[in-house]
Design an enzyme around this catalytic site. Structure first.
Site, short mmCIF file in Angstrom:
data_model
loop_
_atom_site.label_atom_id
_atom_site.label_comp_id
_atom_site.label_asym_id
_atom_site.label_seq_id
_atom_site.Cartn_x
_atom_site.Cartn_y
_atom_site.Cartn_z
N HIS B 263 -25.88 27.94 -1.76
CA HIS B 263 -26.91 28.95 -2.04
C HIS B 263 -28.25 28.29 -2.38
O HIS B 263 -29.29 28.60 -1.77
CB HIS B 263 -26.43 29.84 -3.20
CG HIS B 263 -27.40 30.90 -3.60
ND1 HIS B 263 -27.26 32.21 -3.21
CD2 HIS B 263 -28.53 30.87 -4.36
CE1 HIS B 263 -28.26 32.94 -3.70
NE2 HIS B 263 -29.04 32.14 -4.42
N GLU B 264 -28.23 27.39 -3.33
CA GLU B 264 -29.49 26.79 -3.79
C GLU B 264 -30.12 25.90 -2.72
O GLU B 264 -31.34 25.81 -2.62
CB GLU B 264 -29.27 26.00 -5.08
CG GLU B 264 -28.72 26.82 -6.26
CD GLU B 264 -29.53 28.07 -6.61
OE1 GLU B 264 -30.72 28.13 -6.24
OE2 GLU B 264 -28.95 29.00 -7.21
N HIS B 267 -32.43 27.95 -0.66
CA HIS B 267 -33.78 28.04 -1.24
C HIS B 267 -34.57 26.76 -0.97
O HIS B 267 -35.73 26.79 -0.56
CB HIS B 267 -33.70 28.25 -2.75
CG HIS B 267 -33.26 29.62 -3.18
ND1 HIS B 267 -33.96 30.76 -2.87
CD2 HIS B 267 -32.19 30.03 -3.90
CE1 HIS B 267 -33.35 31.83 -3.40
NE2 HIS B 267 -32.26 31.41 -4.03
#
Lengths: 497, 497
Positions: B263-264, B267
């Site tokens: 997920h990160e 980003h």
């Protein structure tokens, strides 16, 4: 800003502002040395230089100058008076420097560090040489903006250790050389072999556990600190309740991380024990480099290389480190005090250590009196190492590139390492009058020693100059004889000279 | 500053200044969440609030306002025009806020985070409640300084996702509820048991190796990034060449660190692929939260929970993780897509995830229309969880205290998580027209997908509004049907509904 009668309040507001920018820059610097990815360096360096420029503008603003000048003619409380005096001295060094030159220098320094890291990793002095020359030249330019007629290097020495000059250091190093070199010679003649266990491999995660154990034993808490990893170990002061250290782990030289930790915790403990009332004030951060080194070297050597320190924890360390299973405590103590001319300063034994510093001191003198330049400095370095220590580095990484300091334009810093070591022996002499140091350590009560240091030295922060504090705590001026005696006595005992 | 004709140059210098302060604050924030000792918090928070005040003064200075206003009536290049428009919008929100109120709010937010961490650790909502109420009240005060007549929560929603209103989100969540709840019910009726291997213990150091493997597989390099540990996983943008992520390691829930990392990295990849020409400019950082979440959720779910992604690396992961030795790839895929109403949003499956968000959205609506307050919010939370998901948290840590966002006064942020998830399905639909996604992943060529994202989405930074970019890339406006179809199709296949 108008100069209202309430100068003192303005003075504190000004310090709060400076403290905020300083904390930001300290955090960015810590980040850069510990976790930040290399590729972000150029952008970060530009931004850091910009902020240093902002801070420069704040500290050299006309109203800041006017306030300091007015306040320095008046008398407040003794702490404030001392603080104003120190701030005025700093201001007088900076006030005539054009901001663009200052900012360009800041950016040069940041980039120089990145280049040095790369040069060191590839042992490529040619890569670092041009930027080193720029650092030397630009340092001279910056110093030229001071209204100060003393030789450049005397000014730099005074920057790092208030009151010290080339004449003082020449005398100091002459004494060390004449008193220590014969002892080193005697030890060499005894042909004692280096214990092989010193070179045994210890996995990094095991070393990290030993480091944690030592931190705890030294009453260094992660509630008010942190232990990270960097290319060159250092400590970083953030505030009274946030003092961090780094180590580096060398798998085939496990004592390196042990003494890096103890050394850096010495710095962190000093910063952490300054009177909290000074938080955010100049006086909190103005301890000299020699004074600071006197604490880190005190921890590392006076405490960390003593048998009494290891006695209560050695069994636990043996439980962690397979490489020490068959090494007795006495063998361990002999090993961590083994004297042998070697190439790397931060791994050097106590007796040869000051000679490493002397090499750097002599080179710096030459760089600033014009007899040396960055050209061929790798060879000059090697020649001096050969002359004083009898060994010659075969690579630049093991020689001129080993230390971080010059990449940060910290010329004049190195001599404080030897000086601080000498101070530390004088502290120990004073401590022994108040406390049975060995018994205290054997009783696993390092806190008592930490408390003595807090009371006598740490809590004052930078209020006193080194000469004043030495007199106040030890009852006499700086006396390098304690250092020499300590080194010679220790060597005589360990090597039965 | 006088407004010379060379406004554009001044504009760029202004942005450089803002970028320098922003980088300092970003670094201090990263440091605070990752390594900084807790005890240094109050001092650091005060200093950070001071610097935020400095930045506030810079961005709301009369000459900055005048320049933006003049420039917003003129036309430069399209990128600058867009940037000026966005900066003017931001400025109009901030310009009438008194600086002391702004600085006090900044300090409140920093301290609130520390209190939240403590409250969460001890599951003590009463500890957090008063500061949460302050955050709500002070957010209302800050919004009251805008010349904006829209309901407060509509303004906050627009802050996080340009153009979105309560009416839009009501419609969106209504659709999700009506389309997804029956599917969740059907799955529940099948009484499929959660695979026991999901709860097996995996040591932290093993998890860290898997995280490293995944980072490499996703082409996330430590040359331009870093992976640290924090209480709540997050990503932090420093600059084009420095984008970092954190994970957290739960020994008895090892898939948590896996999906946090994926997920990160979504980003970080977004930030890392913005056109470098935008470095240091506002347009580089003005991607909306929904757009950002569309990338992280794309990575986490569309890619990270697909069989094609794991196929080429699963054997290697099994080699690291003993707990997976007897788990086949198909069992693994079923496990990481296991649907079950649960208490923690960031660990929730894809199908129940939007309901977690809906709980937060409804609470926020209530907090800002005055029907709710911090009082009893732990019970309100528990009631809503029970109503929508059929389970009730027994502790505040598992309920209202689980997320970091409110401690940062990020009201209006949560809905973008569901919205971003919906965007991500629309991106996937578009990507499939250009690329055989499964074949690409099976061929271990994630770089091709990364390049598509860079070209279509990432390189633009914040130039386009979400609605514009969706239209440009997918050929149609935002359409949540793709999201619902994706979720229902996946559940139908996995659970043979």
């Amino acid at each position: 800003m108008t100069l209202t009668p309430d100068l003192l309040q303005q003075h504190h507001q000004f310090q709060q502002k400076v403290a905020a920018y300083s904390l930001a820059l300290a955090t960015m610097s810590w980040d850069a040395y510990t976790i930040a990815p290399k590729a972000g360096g150029p952008y970060r360096n530009r931004m850091m230089a910009y902020l240093q420029g902002e801070l420069f503008s704040i500290t050299t603003a006309p109203e800041a100058i006017e306030r300091i000048e007015v306040m320095s003619t008046q008398s407040y409380d003794p702490i404030t008076d001392r603080e104003i005096k120190q701030m005025k001295k700093e201001l007088d060094k900076a006030r005539y420097i054009p901001k663009d030159i200052y900012v360009a220098f800041s950016e040069l320094v940041h980039n120089a560090n990145d280049i040095w890291e790369q040069a060191k990793a590839t042992s490529d002095y040619a890569l670092f040489k041009p930027v080193l020359q720029q650092l030397i030249d630009q340092t001279k330019v910056l110093v030229s903006y001071r209204n100060d007629t003393r030789p450049v290097y005397d000014q730099l020495l005074d920057d790092f250790e208030t009151g010290m000059t080339m004449a003082d250091y020449d005398r100091f190093f002459d004494k060390l050389r004449s008193d220590l070199v014969p002892v080193i010679k005697k030890i060499k003649d005894k042909m004692v072999q280096k214990p092989e266990w010193l070179d045994r491999k210890v996995p990094v995660d095991v070393q990290a556990k030993v480091v944690d154990l030592l931190a705890k034993h030294l009453d260094y808490s992660k509630d008010t600190g942190a232990i990270s990893v960097s290319v060159h170990p250092f400590s970083q002061d953030f505030s009274a309740r946030d003092n961090r250290v780094t180590v580096r782990y060398l798998e085939d030289q496990f004592t390196s991380s042990i003494f890096a930790l103890i050394h850096e915790v010495g710095h962190a403990t000093y910063n952490g024990q300054v009177d909290v009332a000074y938080d955010g004030r100049y006086i909190r951060k103005s301890m000299t480099y020699g004074m600071h080194e006197s604490q880190s070297r005190f921890f590392e050597n006076m405490i960390g290389r003593s048998k009494a320190f290891w006695l209560p924890i050695y069994a636990e360390v043996q439980g962690l480190v397979d490489a020490l299973k068959d090494v007795s405590l006495d063998e361990f103590i002999a090993g961590i005090n083994f004297v042998e001319p070697s190439l790397i300063r931060i791994e050097a034994d106590e007796l040869t250590y000051p000679l490493h510093v002397m090499v750097r001191y002599e080179i710096e003198k030459g760089l600033f009196d014009g007899t040396l330049s960055a050209e061929n400095l790798d060879q000059v370095w090697a020649d001096k190492m050969e002359a004083y220590l009898g060994i010659r580095p075969q690579t630049a990484a093991m020689g001129v590139l080993q230390d971080v300091h010059w990449s940060g334009a910290a010329f004049g810093y190195f001599p404080t390492y030897a000086l601080g070591s000498a101070y530390s022996a004088q502290w120990m002499h004073a401590l022994r009058k108040d406390l049975d140091v060995e018994a205290t350590l054997i009783a696993n009560d390092f806190k008592a020693i930490k408390a003595w240091l807090a009371d006598k030295i740490h809590r004052h922060g930078g209020v006193y100059e080194p000469a004043e504090l030495l007199l106040q705590v030890t009852g006499e001026p700086f006396n390098p004889q304690y250092y020499v005696d300590y080194l010679v006595d220790k060597a005589t005992t360990l090597y039965q000279l």
